[in-house]
Design a protein around this motif. Structure first.
Motif, PDB file in Angstrom:
ATOM      1  N   ARG A 113      51.778  44.601  51.650  1.00 26.62           N
ATOM      2  CA  ARG A 113      51.228  43.271  51.393  1.00 26.62           C
ATOM      3  C   ARG A 113      51.112  42.429  52.669  1.00 26.62           C
ATOM      4  O   ARG A 113      50.271  41.548  52.743  1.00 26.62           O
ATOM      5  CB  ARG A 113      52.104  42.522  50.381  1.00 26.62           C
ATOM      6  CG  ARG A 113      52.095  43.107  48.963  1.00 26.62           C
ATOM      7  CD  ARG A 113      50.776  42.858  48.262  1.00 26.62           C
ATOM      8  NE  ARG A 113      50.773  43.346  46.901  1.00 26.62           N
ATOM      9  CZ  ARG A 113      51.063  42.606  45.824  1.00 26.62           C
ATOM     10  NH1 ARG A 113      51.433  41.349  45.985  1.00 26.62           N
ATOM     11  NH2 ARG A 113      51.018  43.121  44.616  1.00 26.62           N
ATOM     12  N   ARG A 114      51.975  42.678  53.632  1.00 20.45           N
ATOM     13  CA  ARG A 114      51.949  41.915  54.879  1.00 20.45           C
ATOM     14  C   ARG A 114      50.792  42.399  55.749  1.00 20.45           C
ATOM     15  O   ARG A 114      50.505  43.610  55.792  1.00 20.45           O
ATOM     16  CB  ARG A 114      53.275  42.105  55.610  1.00 20.45           C
ATOM     17  CG  ARG A 114      53.521  41.152  56.768  1.00 20.45           C
ATOM     18  CD  ARG A 114      54.951  41.329  57.244  1.00 20.45           C
ATOM     19  NE  ARG A 114      55.254  40.552  58.412  1.00 20.45           N
ATOM     20  CZ  ARG A 114      55.643  39.270  58.375  1.00 20.45           C
ATOM     21  NH1 ARG A 114      55.766  38.646  57.208  1.00 20.45           N
ATOM     22  NH2 ARG A 114      55.925  38.619  59.493  1.00 20.45           N
ATOM     23  N   PRO A 115      50.091  41.491  56.457  1.00 18.95           N
ATOM     24  CA  PRO A 115      49.022  41.931  57.357  1.00 18.95           C
ATOM     25  C   PRO A 115      49.533  42.991  58.337  1.00 18.95           C
ATOM     26  O   PRO A 115      50.635  42.871  58.879  1.00 18.95           O
ATOM     27  CB  PRO A 115      48.630  40.638  58.092  1.00 18.95           C
ATOM     28  CG  PRO A 115      48.986  39.538  57.135  1.00 18.95           C
ATOM     29  CD  PRO A 115      50.221  40.018  56.423  1.00 18.95           C
ATOM     30  N   GLU A 116      48.740  44.017  58.541  1.00 18.79           N
ATOM     31  CA  GLU A 116      49.195  45.180  59.307  1.00 18.79           C
ATOM     32  C   GLU A 116      49.696  44.796  60.694  1.00 18.79           C
ATOM     33  O   GLU A 116      50.697  45.345  61.186  1.00 18.79           O
ATOM     34  CB  GLU A 116      48.073  46.203  59.411  1.00 18.79           C
ATOM     35  CG  GLU A 116      48.503  47.512  60.031  1.00 18.79           C
ATOM     36  CD  GLU A 116      47.437  48.580  59.936  1.00 18.79           C
ATOM     37  OE1 GLU A 116      47.684  49.699  60.438  1.00 18.79           O
ATOM     38  OE2 GLU A 116      46.362  48.307  59.361  1.00 18.79           O
ATOM     39  N   ALA A 117      49.050  43.844  61.338  1.00 19.07           N
ATOM     40  CA  ALA A 117      49.435  43.462  62.690  1.00 19.07           C
ATOM     41  C   ALA A 117      50.797  42.786  62.743  1.00 19.07           C
ATOM     42  O   ALA A 117      51.420  42.719  63.812  1.00 19.07           O
ATOM     43  CB  ALA A 117      48.373  42.525  63.283  1.00 19.07           C
ATOM     44  N   LEU A 118      51.261  42.288  61.596  1.00 18.83           N
ATOM     45  CA  LEU A 118      52.529  41.559  61.552  1.00 18.83           C
ATOM     46  C   LEU A 118      53.672  42.400  60.987  1.00 18.83           C
ATOM     47  O   LEU A 118      54.809  41.924  60.923  1.00 18.83           O
ATOM     48  CB  LEU A 118      52.370  40.287  60.711  1.00 18.83           C
ATOM     49  CG  LEU A 118      51.314  39.289  61.182  1.00 18.83           C
ATOM     50  CD1 LEU A 118      51.231  38.117  60.202  1.00 18.83           C
ATOM     51  CD2 LEU A 118      51.625  38.793  62.589  1.00 18.83           C
ATOM     52  N   ARG A 119      53.391  43.620  60.583  1.00 20.78           N
ATOM     53  CA  ARG A 119      54.418  44.447  59.950  1.00 20.78           C
ATOM     54  C   ARG A 119      55.486  44.879  60.951  1.00 20.78           C
ATOM     55  O   ARG A 119      55.204  45.112  62.122  1.00 20.78           O
ATOM     56  CB  ARG A 119      53.782  45.679  59.302  1.00 20.78           C
ATOM     57  CG  ARG A 119      52.881  45.340  58.130  1.00 20.78           C
ATOM     58  CD  ARG A 119      52.144  46.571  57.612  1.00 20.78           C
ATOM     59  NE  ARG A 119      51.155  46.185  56.612  1.00 20.78           N
ATOM     60  CZ  ARG A 119      50.253  47.003  56.092  1.00 20.78           C
ATOM     61  NH1 ARG A 119      50.224  48.289  56.484  1.00 20.78           N
ATOM     62  NH2 ARG A 119      49.393  46.576  55.199  1.00 20.78           N
ATOM     63  N   SER A 120      56.713  44.985  60.431  1.00 17.77           N
ATOM     64  CA  SER A 120      57.844  45.383  61.256  1.00 17.77           C
ATOM     65  C   SER A 120      58.420  46.704  60.760  1.00 17.77           C
ATOM     66  O   SER A 120      59.084  46.743  59.722  1.00 17.77           O
ATOM     67  CB  SER A 120      58.939  44.310  61.227  1.00 17.77           C
ATOM     68  OG  SER A 120      60.127  44.781  61.823  1.00 17.77           O
ATOM     69  N   PRO A 121      58.190  47.795  61.463  1.00 15.41           N
ATOM     70  CA  PRO A 121      58.791  49.083  61.066  1.00 15.41           C
ATOM     71  C   PRO A 121      60.316  49.011  61.029  1.00 15.41           C
ATOM     72  O   PRO A 121      60.945  49.661  60.188  1.00 15.41           O
ATOM     73  CB  PRO A 121      58.295  50.043  62.144  1.00 15.41           C
ATOM     74  CG  PRO A 121      57.046  49.429  62.672  1.00 15.41           C
ATOM     75  CD  PRO A 121      57.289  47.954  62.625  1.00 15.41           C
ATOM     76  N   ASP A 122      60.902  48.236  61.943  1.00 17.14           N
ATOM     77  CA  ASP A 122      62.361  48.111  61.960  1.00 17.14           C
ATOM     78  C   ASP A 122      62.876  47.477  60.683  1.00 17.14           C
ATOM     79  O   ASP A 122      63.959  47.829  60.192  1.00 17.14           O
ATOM     80  CB  ASP A 122      62.813  47.290  63.169  1.00 17.14           C
ATOM     81  CG  ASP A 122      62.660  48.040  64.481  1.00 17.14           C
ATOM     82  OD1 ASP A 122      62.529  49.282  64.434  1.00 17.14           O
ATOM     83  OD2 ASP A 122      62.662  47.394  65.539  1.00 17.14           O
ATOM     84  N   TRP A 123      62.121  46.532  60.133  1.00 14.37           N
ATOM     85  CA  TRP A 123      62.510  45.881  58.882  1.00 14.37           C
ATOM     86  C   TRP A 123      62.506  46.886  57.736  1.00 14.37           C
ATOM     87  O   TRP A 123      63.423  46.919  56.918  1.00 14.37           O
ATOM     88  CB  TRP A 123      61.562  44.724  58.581  1.00 14.37           C
ATOM     89  CG  TRP A 123      61.787  44.054  57.263  1.00 14.37           C
ATOM     90  CD1 TRP A 123      61.015  44.174  56.143  1.00 14.37           C
ATOM     91  CD2 TRP A 123      62.856  43.179  56.909  1.00 14.37           C
ATOM     92  NE1 TRP A 123      61.519  43.421  55.116  1.00 14.37           N
ATOM     93  CE2 TRP A 123      62.659  42.789  55.561  1.00 14.37           C
ATOM     94  CE3 TRP A 123      63.949  42.670  57.595  1.00 14.37           C
ATOM     95  CZ2 TRP A 123      63.524  41.935  54.887  1.00 14.37           C
ATOM     96  CZ3 TRP A 123      64.814  41.809  56.923  1.00 14.37           C
ATOM     97  CH2 TRP A 123      64.601  41.456  55.589  1.00 14.37           C
ATOM     98  N   VAL A 124      61.485  47.720  57.693  1.00 10.25           N
ATOM     99  CA  VAL A 124      61.396  48.742  56.646  1.00 10.25           C
ATOM    100  C   VAL A 124      62.541  49.743  56.801  1.00 10.25           C
ATOM    101  O   VAL A 124      63.161  50.146  55.806  1.00 10.25           O
ATOM    102  CB  VAL A 124      60.033  49.450  56.708  1.00 10.25           C
ATOM    103  CG1 VAL A 124      59.986  50.600  55.698  1.00 10.25           C
ATOM    104  CG2 VAL A 124      58.903  48.464  56.433  1.00 10.25           C
ATOM    105  N   ILE A 125      62.838  50.147  58.025  1.00 13.74           N
ATOM    106  CA  ILE A 125      63.954  51.073  58.257  1.00 13.74           C
ATOM    107  C   ILE A 125      65.262  50.468  57.774  1.00 13.74           C
ATOM    108  O   ILE A 125      66.095  51.157  57.169  1.00 13.74           O
ATOM    109  CB  ILE A 125      64.040  51.432  59.749  1.00 13.74           C
ATOM    110  CG1 ILE A 125      62.839  52.304  60.149  1.00 13.74           C
ATOM    111  CG2 ILE A 125      65.347  52.148  60.067  1.00 13.74           C
ATOM    112  CD1 ILE A 125      62.730  52.551  61.639  1.00 13.74           C
ATOM    113  N   ARG A 126      65.451  49.193  58.021  1.00 16.15           N
ATOM    114  CA  ARG A 126      66.681  48.511  57.589  1.00 16.15           C
ATOM    115  C   ARG A 126      66.799  48.519  56.064  1.00 16.15           C
ATOM    116  O   ARG A 126      67.870  48.768  55.515  1.00 16.15           O
ATOM    117  CB  ARG A 126      66.694  47.086  58.109  1.00 16.15           C
ATOM    118  CG  ARG A 126      67.927  46.275  57.701  1.00 16.15           C
ATOM    119  CD  ARG A 126      67.909  44.888  58.333  1.00 16.15           C
ATOM    120  NE  ARG A 126      69.016  44.091  57.887  1.00 16.15           N
ATOM    121  CZ  ARG A 126      70.245  44.144  58.390  1.00 16.15           C
ATOM    122  NH1 ARG A 126      70.525  44.997  59.355  1.00 16.15           N
ATOM    123  NH2 ARG A 126      71.201  43.357  57.926  1.00 16.15           N
TER     124      ARG A 126
END
Length: 204
Positions: A113-126
């Motif tokens: 849902r978040r714009p791709e340019a603003l996504r945080s892979p680290d957040w998803v990993i957490r």
């Protein structure tokens, strides 16, 4: 009663399963909290599902509050023990299951849902790390018991079942069953109950 919610929300599903187990009549009102036309904020200032509209037009929100209220409406199939250690243990299970739902929903929103340019892979990993830890914890806690609290179905099982099904919906590649055999056994048992069958979310 009217229940405002969506078909994919695990929190809404938890409430719907409780309603089915308690044999309580209600009307399901579908609403998209993210849509511009949502009517949800008229009943819940937080703008979140589920929201239960009572006959007198009062509302309750947050799935944990709603299921606690619903369990008081009928003596059929008590799902929450009376005050004491068993009640605390049941709510403890629910808190861990809800934490899995929270983390899975947060990871999904970040990735989709978040714009791709603003996504945080680290957040998803957490968030995924939280899910992994919680699954291992619940699998050990369950052990070889037939249900979370022993021999009988209770709110703990419903919360866990809803959380596990949500993982299947949003993270089908997680493969949690291979590593958590006790939870897999519980999920297989729950999936055959009419209350779970009738509330299955649509395919992603």
């Amino acid at each position: 009663m009217r229940l405002i919610g969506s078909l994919t929300s695990p929190y809404v599903r938890k409430v719907r399963i409780v309603l089915a187990e308690k044999k309580l009549d209600y009307e399901l009102v579908l609403d998209d909290p993210w849509g511009a036309a949502t009517q949800l904020t008229a009943h819940n200032p937080l703008g979140k599902v589920p929201c239960l509209i009572l006959d007198e037009n009062d509302s309750l929100f947050d799935s944990r509050v709603i299921v606690e209220y619903l369990d008081t409406l009928s003596p059929v199939g008590r799902l929450i023990p009376p005050p004491g250690r068993e009640r605390i243990a049941t709510k403890h299970w629910e808190a861990v299951a809800d934490g899995i739902m929270d983390a899975a929903a947060a990871a999904f929103m970040e990735s989709h849902r978040r714009p791709e340019a603003l996504r945080s892979p680290d957040w998803v990993i957490r968030q995924n790390a939280k899910i992994t830890a919680a699954l291992a914890y619940m699998d050990t806690l369950l052990g070889d018991q037939p249900h979370c609290m022993g021999v009988n179905l209770c709110l703990a099982d419903i919360a866990v079942g809803a959380a596990l099904a949500y993982l299947d919906l949003r993270t089908p590649d997680l493969g949690w069953r291979d590593q958590h055999k006790n939870l897999a056994r519980l999920a297989e048992k729950l999936d055959t109950r009419p209350s779970f069958v009738s509330t299955r979310p649509p395919a992603a």
